[in-house]
Scaffold this motif. Structure first.
Motif, PDB file in Angstrom:
ATOM      1  N   GLU A   1      -8.605  61.108 128.963  1.00 28.75           N
ATOM      2  CA  GLU A   1      -7.763  61.202 130.149  1.00 28.75           C
ATOM      3  C   GLU A   1      -7.731  59.858 130.867  1.00 28.75           C
ATOM      4  N   PRO A   2      -6.565  59.219 130.959  1.00 29.54           N
ATOM      5  CA  PRO A   2      -6.474  57.966 131.700  1.00 29.54           C
ATOM      6  C   PRO A   2      -6.660  58.208 133.201  1.00 29.54           C
ATOM      7  N   VAL A   3      -7.442  57.370 133.843  1.00 34.93           N
ATOM      8  CA  VAL A   3      -7.591  57.391 135.293  1.00 34.93           C
ATOM      9  C   VAL A   3      -7.025  56.064 135.801  1.00 34.93           C
ATOM     10  N   VAL A   4      -5.817  56.120 136.309  1.00 34.87           N
ATOM     11  CA  VAL A   4      -5.104  54.910 136.694  1.00 34.87           C
ATOM     12  C   VAL A   4      -5.455  54.525 138.130  1.00 34.87           C
ATOM     13  N   VAL A   5      -5.847  53.273 138.320  1.00 33.58           N
ATOM     14  CA  VAL A   5      -6.183  52.730 139.634  1.00 33.58           C
ATOM     15  C   VAL A   5      -5.120  51.705 139.999  1.00 33.58           C
ATOM     16  N   GLU A   6      -4.303  51.997 140.988  1.00 35.32           N
ATOM     17  CA  GLU A   6      -3.219  51.104 141.362  1.00 35.32           C
ATOM     18  C   GLU A   6      -3.757  49.892 142.130  1.00 35.32           C
ATOM     19  N   CYS A   7      -3.383  48.709 141.636  1.00 31.94           N
ATOM     20  CA  CYS A   7      -3.811  47.451 142.239  1.00 31.94           C
ATOM     21  C   CYS A   7      -2.558  46.717 142.703  1.00 31.94           C
ATOM     22  N   PRO A   8      -2.179  46.887 143.958  1.00 32.27           N
ATOM     23  CA  PRO A   8      -0.878  46.408 144.434  1.00 32.27           C
ATOM     24  C   PRO A   8      -0.822  44.898 144.603  1.00 32.27           C
ATOM     25  N   ILE A   9       0.361  44.443 144.914  1.00 30.37           N
ATOM     26  CA  ILE A   9       0.610  43.015 145.096  1.00 30.37           C
ATOM     27  C   ILE A   9      -0.261  42.445 146.221  1.00 30.37           C
ATOM     28  N   GLU A  10      -0.614  43.272 147.200  1.00 31.04           N
ATOM     29  CA  GLU A  10      -1.430  42.823 148.337  1.00 31.04           C
ATOM     30  C   GLU A  10      -2.838  42.418 147.914  1.00 31.04           C
ATOM     31  N   THR A  11      -3.342  42.967 146.800  1.00 34.05           N
ATOM     32  CA  THR A  11      -4.666  42.592 146.296  1.00 34.05           C
ATOM     33  C   THR A  11      -4.557  41.598 145.148  1.00 34.05           C
ATOM     34  N   GLY A  12      -3.378  41.009 144.990  1.00 33.97           N
ATOM     35  CA  GLY A  12      -3.169  40.074 143.887  1.00 33.97           C
ATOM     36  C   GLY A  12      -3.155  40.767 142.545  1.00 33.97           C
ATOM     37  N   PHE A  13      -2.849  42.065 142.541  1.00 36.30           N
ATOM     38  CA  PHE A  13      -2.830  42.897 141.328  1.00 36.30           C
ATOM     39  C   PHE A  13      -4.224  42.992 140.706  1.00 36.30           C
ATOM     40  N   ARG A  14      -5.263  42.832 141.527  1.00 32.90           N
ATOM     41  CA  ARG A  14      -6.634  42.925 141.028  1.00 32.90           C
ATOM     42  C   ARG A  14      -7.312  44.161 141.595  1.00 32.90           C
ATOM     43  N   MET A  15      -8.160  44.791 140.789  1.00 39.43           N
ATOM     44  CA  MET A  15      -8.930  45.938 141.232  1.00 39.43           C
ATOM     45  C   MET A  15     -10.118  45.472 142.068  1.00 39.43           C
ATOM     46  N   THR A  16     -10.356  46.146 143.181  1.00 37.02           N
ATOM     47  CA  THR A  16     -11.482  45.799 144.040  1.00 37.02           C
ATOM     48  C   THR A  16     -12.725  46.585 143.606  1.00 37.02           C
ATOM     49  N   PRO A  17     -13.911  46.089 143.960  1.00 35.59           N
ATOM     50  CA  PRO A  17     -15.132  46.843 143.643  1.00 35.59           C
ATOM     51  C   PRO A  17     -15.112  48.239 144.253  1.00 35.59           C
ATOM     52  N   GLU A  18     -14.534  48.363 145.454  1.00 36.07           N
ATOM     53  CA  GLU A  18     -14.475  49.671 146.112  1.00 36.07           C
ATOM     54  C   GLU A  18     -13.598  50.641 145.317  1.00 36.07           C
ATOM     55  N   GLN A  19     -12.499  50.140 144.778  1.00 38.07           N
ATOM     56  CA  GLN A  19     -11.623  50.987 143.956  1.00 38.07           C
ATOM     57  C   GLN A  19     -12.331  51.430 142.681  1.00 38.07           C
TER      58      GLN A  19
END
Length: 400
Positions: free
Chosen positions: A138-156
């Motif tokens: 099951e894919p668990v998709v974490v959206e990383c928007p343009i505001e975060t530079g398209f990067r996932m944060t540790p909190e996410q």
């Protein structure tokens, strides 16, 4: 009752391939089409690598090899990992497949059980979720928007991990955004992973050498040695060496996992093409100076595209760290109408109207799991890019 497997209902065809196919069909029909959908360099494979393939043919090296790669290529891969990433792998920890996609797919097939979760930061390469689904996970998709530079944060990342999480798929520099993680940004993520010993890491390092403006590539097991025993470090020769059609990908990882992947490959495709393997040996062991020369062209093209797209009304195009893609937002175009009467309701409508009304083929953002955006591949000529961006500017200016 359908003759086909119900598993097919869980997946969809690759949107990037669909865009390239449609663009080719329109060209064949006489339309003036500029295709910016393909994720492959327009440079030719270097001559020394091509010669190694020819030499292999002439020497009769056209027989079966070991199912997951011949010893000479595994040795070259071990040397590459040690030299460039500070990672020590033995040949028994190396798997070679028919492209990077097969390596990722084999690993997922070898490890996923029904209900297992795989964390996938979005925007993502279009094949990640579907490969997970095909493997029963099951894919668990974490959206990383343009505001975060398209990067996932540790909190996410922390919030996405559950007892069912088996893998994190990590791609830097990224397809489709070109965003890369600095060593400090990656260390913050690996610190989270160290608190969750049941979560494994699958890297996609395919764009390792396509890094610009001083961005320094690093990979998770290099940044956090404590993850070495639960990381599959995946790479290949397709992008940096302009060898997309040769179809060679590889990975280093724990023996148990590599052995399981070998078992799957031995009963599916068996060995990658022997000629391609010999060419890949030369790619990894031979001169590397052409990569920096190619990167100069990529930087020039990137700067051209970013500047021109940011000059288009309604578009916002961040500057990527690497790869050969940009991922502009069309937020400022939503709700407007094209001269042909098409109302822009989302990025898929935008991309379709752009192709039909201007002949520019791009891939819509929903295919990569994050809207409203589209992906442009700038791995084509400066002239084609300038003309395409001029058409995009005109298209956006005409929206009302």
């Amino acid at each position: 009752m359908s003759f086909l497997s119900a598993t097919l209902d869980r997946v969809k065809p690759s949107p990037t391939i669909a865009v390239s196919t449609l663009a080719a069909e329109l060209k064949a029909a006489g339309r003036d089409v500029i295709g910016l959908g393909a994720g492959e360099p327009d440079f030719d494979t270097p001559d020394n690598i091509k010669q190694a393939g020819k030499d292999a043919i002439d020497a009769g090296k056209t027989k079966y090899t070991a199912p997951d790669g011949m010893p000479e290529l595994k040795a070259a891969i071990c040397d590459k990992f040690r030299r460039e990433n500070g990672l020590d792998y033995a040949p028994g920890q190396i798997s070679v497949g028919t492209g990077g996609k097969q390596i990722l797919y084999n690993a997922l097939m070898a490890t996923l059980n029904p209900g297992d979760e795989v964390i996938i930061p979005a925007p993502y390469w279009v094949s990640y979720p579907d490969m997970v689904l095909l493997a029963g996970g099951e894919p668990v998709v974490v959206e990383c928007p343009i505001e975060t530079g398209f990067r996932m944060t540790p909190e996410q990342l922390e919030a996405a991990i559950t007892p069912k999480t088996k893998w994190l798929i990590f791609n830097s520099p990224s397809n489709p955004t070109g965003a890369g993680y600095s060593r400090d940004q990656l260390k913050a993520l690996t610190d989270v992973l160290m608190r969750h010993p049941h979560v494994w890491v699958m890297t996609d390092d395919m764009y390792e050498h396509l890094a610009y403006d001083g961005f320094e590539f690093c990979t998770p097991a290099e940044v956090e040695p404590g993850l070495y025993d639960r990381t599959l470090t995946c790479n290949g020769v397709s992008k940096a060496y302009a060898m997309t059609g040769w179809r060679i990908g590889y990975a280093g990882g724990p023996v148990e996992l590599i052995s399981a992947m070998r078992k799957i490959q031995s009963q599916s495709t068996s060995n990658p093409c022997s000629i391609s393997q010999w060419a890949a040996v030369e790619a990894l062991n031979g001169p590397q100076d052409f990569i920096a020369e190619n990167n100069k062209a990529f930087v020039r093209r990137r700067n051209l595209v970013v500047e021109m797209l940011n000059a288009a009304e309604g578009l916002d195009c961040p500057v990527p760290d690497g790869a050969f893609y940009v991922y502009p937002s069309i937020k400022g175009c939503i709700g407007k109408t094209t001269p042909a009467g098409v109302k822009i309701t989302d990025d898929e409508v935008f991309a379709k109207a752009l192709l039909e009304e201007t002949g520019v083929a791009v891939v819509f953002g929903a295919a990569f799991g994050l809207s409203p955006n589209f992906r442009v591949s700038y791995a084509t000529s400066d002239a084609a890019l300038k003309e395409a961006c001029t058409r995009i500017q005109g298209f956006c200016a005409a929206l009302a």
